[in-house]
Design an enzyme around this catalytic site. Structure first.
Site, PDB file in Angstrom:
ATOM      1  CG  ASN A 157      -0.449  -0.491   2.547  1.00  0.00           C
ATOM      2  OD1 ASN A 157       0.680  -0.787   2.567  1.00  0.00           O
ATOM      3  ND2 ASN A 157      -1.259  -0.079   3.540  1.00  0.00           N
ATOM      4  CD  GLU A 252       1.852  -2.650  13.803  1.00  0.00           C
ATOM      5  OE1 GLU A 252       2.032  -2.988  15.159  1.00  0.00           O
ATOM      6  OE2 GLU A 252       0.878  -2.409  13.394  1.00  0.00           O
ATOM      7  CB  CYS A 286      -2.636  -0.984   8.293  1.00  0.00           C
ATOM      8  SG  CYS A 286      -1.635   0.218   8.725  1.00  0.00           S
TER       9      CYS A 286
HETATM   10  P1  NAD Z   1       0.226  -9.886   2.641  1.00  0.00           P
HETATM   11  O1  NAD Z   1       0.323 -10.403   3.726  1.00  0.00           O
HETATM   12  O2  NAD Z   1      -0.386 -10.673   1.615  1.00  0.00           O
HETATM   13  O3  NAD Z   1       1.896  -9.767   1.866  1.00  0.00           O
HETATM   14  C1  NAD Z   1       2.687  -8.812   2.758  1.00  0.00           C
HETATM   15  C2  NAD Z   1       4.170  -9.300   2.364  1.00  0.00           C
HETATM   16  O4  NAD Z   1       4.375 -10.770   2.905  1.00  0.00           O
HETATM   17  C3  NAD Z   1       4.434  -9.465   0.742  1.00  0.00           C
HETATM   18  O5  NAD Z   1       5.861  -9.019   0.807  1.00  0.00           O
HETATM   19  C4  NAD Z   1       4.578 -10.914   0.378  1.00  0.00           C
HETATM   20  O6  NAD Z   1       5.107 -11.402  -0.648  1.00  0.00           O
HETATM   21  C5  NAD Z   1       4.971 -11.576   1.889  1.00  0.00           C
HETATM   22  N1  NAD Z   1       4.441 -13.036   2.005  1.00  0.00           N
HETATM   23  C6  NAD Z   1       3.667 -13.375   1.650  1.00  0.00           C
HETATM   24  N2  NAD Z   1       3.613 -14.858   2.221  1.00  0.00           N
HETATM   25  C7  NAD Z   1       4.677 -14.992   2.834  1.00  0.00           C
HETATM   26  C8  NAD Z   1       5.426 -15.987   3.936  1.00  0.00           C
HETATM   27  N3  NAD Z   1       4.651 -17.181   3.953  1.00  0.00           N
HETATM   28  N4  NAD Z   1       6.220 -15.682   4.270  1.00  0.00           N
HETATM   29  C9  NAD Z   1       6.854 -14.636   4.105  1.00  0.00           C
HETATM   30  N5  NAD Z   1       6.470 -13.401   3.605  1.00  0.00           N
HETATM   31  C10 NAD Z   1       5.562 -13.761   2.606  1.00  0.00           C
HETATM   32  O7  NAD Z   1      -0.329  -8.409   2.559  1.00  0.00           O
HETATM   33  P2  NAD Z   1      -0.628  -7.447   1.430  1.00  0.00           P
HETATM   34  O8  NAD Z   1      -1.879  -8.035   0.502  1.00  0.00           O
HETATM   35  O9  NAD Z   1       0.647  -7.311   0.707  1.00  0.00           O
HETATM   36  O10 NAD Z   1      -1.110  -6.227   2.202  1.00  0.00           O
HETATM   37  C11 NAD Z   1      -2.212  -5.982   2.727  1.00  0.00           C
HETATM   38  C12 NAD Z   1      -2.457  -6.272   4.282  1.00  0.00           C
HETATM   39  O11 NAD Z   1      -1.299  -5.560   4.762  1.00  0.00           O
HETATM   40  C13 NAD Z   1      -3.801  -5.795   4.713  1.00  0.00           C
HETATM   41  O12 NAD Z   1      -4.274  -6.742   5.586  1.00  0.00           O
HETATM   42  C14 NAD Z   1      -3.513  -4.803   5.672  1.00  0.00           C
HETATM   43  O13 NAD Z   1      -4.310  -4.409   6.633  1.00  0.00           O
HETATM   44  C15 NAD Z   1      -1.950  -4.909   6.024  1.00  0.00           C
HETATM   45  N6  NAD Z   1      -1.097  -3.978   6.475  1.00  0.00           N
HETATM   46  C16 NAD Z   1      -0.894  -3.758   8.011  1.00  0.00           C
HETATM   47  C17 NAD Z   1      -0.495  -2.494   8.125  1.00  0.00           C
HETATM   48  C18 NAD Z   1      -0.180  -2.363   9.796  1.00  0.00           C
HETATM   49  O14 NAD Z   1       0.775  -1.406  10.036  1.00  0.00           O
HETATM   50  N7  NAD Z   1      -0.858  -2.789  10.763  1.00  0.00           N
HETATM   51  C19 NAD Z   1       0.120  -1.459   7.222  1.00  0.00           C
HETATM   52  C20 NAD Z   1      -0.219  -1.875   5.927  1.00  0.00           C
HETATM   53  C21 NAD Z   1      -1.069  -2.869   5.684  1.00  0.00           C
END
Ligand code: NAD
Length: 524
Positions: A157, A252, A286
């Site tokens: 994001n 997070e 988020c």
């Molecule tokens: P996601 O969990 O699909 O992916 C996040 C990252 O994790 C990517 O780089 C992805 O390649 C990697 N990943 C995927 N599977 C993995 C694994 N098994 N091991 C290690 N890494 C892996 O999330 P997204 O779709 O990219 O982002 C959206 C989500 O992020 C939403 O749920 C949002 O709420 C959350 N988010 C949270 C915050 C916060 O600060 N709390 C901030 C931004 C986004």
């Protein structure tokens, strides 16, 4: 225009480990235009990069915080000098409006400056007063030593701002950092990492592993501590893997932030706050406002103003530097489908769309949307949307608002809007969330001296903010030094009845709270 990226990771991998030859395309979701072609790094690539980072880390730690801060500031200078280039990549790979993209620069400036300025103080050795007579001859200190290699895994994001919230703290701590940006938006961050390694003369302690989830998995397996930001589902998987490897994981995760509008709120600001909090970055934050609870007395007025202002937002992918649209595209087809499914579910259960509620244009645009007549049987009120929905629910009073706000597995942040300090304090403190904003939305994330972290399913630990934003990347070392050079200690061998009696007497005299026990008398 497309650009070929050659991450330093691949270029500098040892010869015996063949770098992965596969690549994947990054596409602008607003236009369908290809932005870049990026290496899809294998586990072997990640291991090679991790090895190189580990090799460079001891010298980086030995530099000390003041010297490390100089490199961070040099990096910041480069980022600001090349802001149009970097923000242009953000703008295109995420399909944002130019205004939304520009805000990412603010995060770079604020976070780097904060940790460069305070890092030394946060890492300073601490002394502690000894406790108990047996420790009087000791000097007690806490030293902070970094985890040698920290992994930072981030979502799509905020391509630049997401890793930038974590990386400066970890670098200041003296760790080497292996980052893994999202496969959806890796380009701007890979370029920032290239600048660290090639443009500012910094030691090679920052790496970028581009790739899919498998690459992220390899990162978790290669590091000594992992900082993850992303979905709750992936966070749980990473937490499990980290537990198996016995490494710490700071997580997070998702959110479902509630906005509570009390009947004494100042409505002009409140409506604008709801719009920015809910729709900034097409709602893909988020800590976005994901649901709004409004007290009955002002509900109609609030809704009329909100609907009028949301309808007048300019939607589009404006040009670089233009600032002619507020609201840009969504990042992925999957994300837009989640929004569509939630709207369909709500409408099927009796909700009404008062503005928006459909796709628009050629790219991944979904109109900013206000929903009414919603309740907690609908997924738009209970599941994370991560999109441009503002579902508004009428509530009778404060108590109902708090009950509904807390009726969620998530606990990232929330907001309360009121002109009464007393009500703000009472309602805000009742929220089960890691952050609370009074008369503002999302702003807790940008208060760098404060901890930023989620409760419940929104996270484990704190992501950044204050001293913990550096200390979390360190292991505490309890450092005990003898002040007096005794030949023997009273509790060392050999044991004798006399030493036993003296030890007990000393314990009683210094450790008991009444004279009877101090003198060793038995209770009758
Ligand atoms: P996601 O969990 O699909 O992916 C996040 C990252 O994790 C990517 O780089 C992805 O390649 C990697 N990943 C995927 N599977 C993995 C694994 N098994 N091991 C290690 N890494 C892996 O999330 P997204 O779709 O990219 O982002 C959206 C989500 O992020 C939403 O749920 C949002 O709420 C959350 N988010 C949270 C915050 C916060 O600060 N709390 C901030 C931004 C986004």
């Amino acid at each position: 225009m497309t650009q070929e990226l050659t991450p330093d990771a691949v270029k500098r991998a040892p010869r015996r480990k063949k770098p992965s030859t596969s690549v994947f395309d990054v596409v602008n979701p607003a236009t369908g235009e290809q932005v870049a072609s990026v290496p899809d790094m294998s586990a072997a690539d990640v291991d090679a990069l991790a090895a190189r980072l580990r090799e460079a880390q001891p010298a980086w730690e030995a530099l000390g915080p003041a010297e490390r801060a100089k490199y961070l500031l040099r990096w910041l200078d480069w980022i600001v000098d090349h802001k149009d280039h970097l923000l242009g990549l953000v703008h295109r790979e995420a399909g944002k409006s130019w205004g939304d993209a520009s805000i990412e620069l603010m995060v770079c400036v604020e976070v780097i400056n904060y940790y460069a300025k305070h890092g030394e103080e946060f890492l300073a050795e601490e002394t502690r007063r000894p406790h108990g007579p047996a420790s009087l001859t000791k000097k007690l200190r806490i030293l902070r030593r970094p985890y040698p290699l920290v992994g930072v895994i981030t979502p799509w994001n905020y391509p630049l701002a997401m890793p930038m919230m974590d990386v400066p703290g970890a670098l200041m701590a003296g760790a080497a950092v292996l980052t893994k940006p999202s496969e959806v938006t890796p380009v701007a961050w890979a370029e920032a990492v290239r600048a660290w390694n090639e443009e500012i003369g910094a030691p090679p302690v920052l790496g970028c592993a581009t790739g899919q989830g498998e690459t992220g998995r390899a990162v978790v397996d290669a590091v000594d501590m992992v900082q993850f930001t992303g979905s709750t589902a992936t966070g749980r998987r990473i937490g499990i893997r980290a537990a198996e490897r016995l490494i710490p994981a700071s997580l997070e995760l998702g959110g479902k932030d509630a906005m509570i509008v009390l009947d004494d709120a100042e409505l002009t600001r409140t409506v604008r706050g709801a719009i920015w909090g809910g729709l900034f970055n097409a709602g893909q934050s988020c800590v976005a406002v994901e649901r709004v609870y409004v007290e009955d007395r002002i509900y109609d007025d609030f809704l009329a103003r909100l609907t009028a202002e949301v309808s007048s937002l300019r939607v589009g992918h404006d040009g670089q530097g233009d600032f002619t649209a507020e609201y840009g595209a969504m990042a992925t087809e999957t994300q837009i489908e989640i929004v569509e499914a939630q709207v369909a579910d709500a409408v099927a259960k009796g909700a009404r769309v008062v503005t928006g509620g459909r796709r628009t244009g050629e790219g991944l645009f979904y109109l900013p949307t206000v929903l009414v007549d919603v309740d907690h049987t609908m997924s738009c009120m209970t599941e994370e949307t991560f999109g441009p929905l503002l579902p508004v629910m009428r509530v009778a009073d404060e108590a109902e608002a708090v009950r509904l706000a807390n009726d969620s597995p998530y606990g990232l942040a929330g907001s309360v809007w009121t002109s009464s300090d007393e009500r703000a304090r009472r309602v805000g403190a009742a929220l089960e969330t890691g952050g609370v904003n009074i008369n503002n939305a999302m702003t807790n994330v940008f208060q760098f001296p404060l901890p930023m972290g989620g409760w419940k399913h929104s996270g484990l630990g704190h992501r950044f903010g204050g001293a913990n934003g550096v200390r979390k990347y360190c292991r505490q070392q309890a450092f005990v030094t003898e002040r007096v050079d005794l030949k023997n200690e009273i509790h060392w061998y050999p044991y004798t009845p006399r030493k036993g009696a003296v030890t007990e007497m000393a314990l009683r005299l210094t450790g008991m709270h009444d004279w009877r026990r101090r003198l060793g008398r038995r209770a009758r």
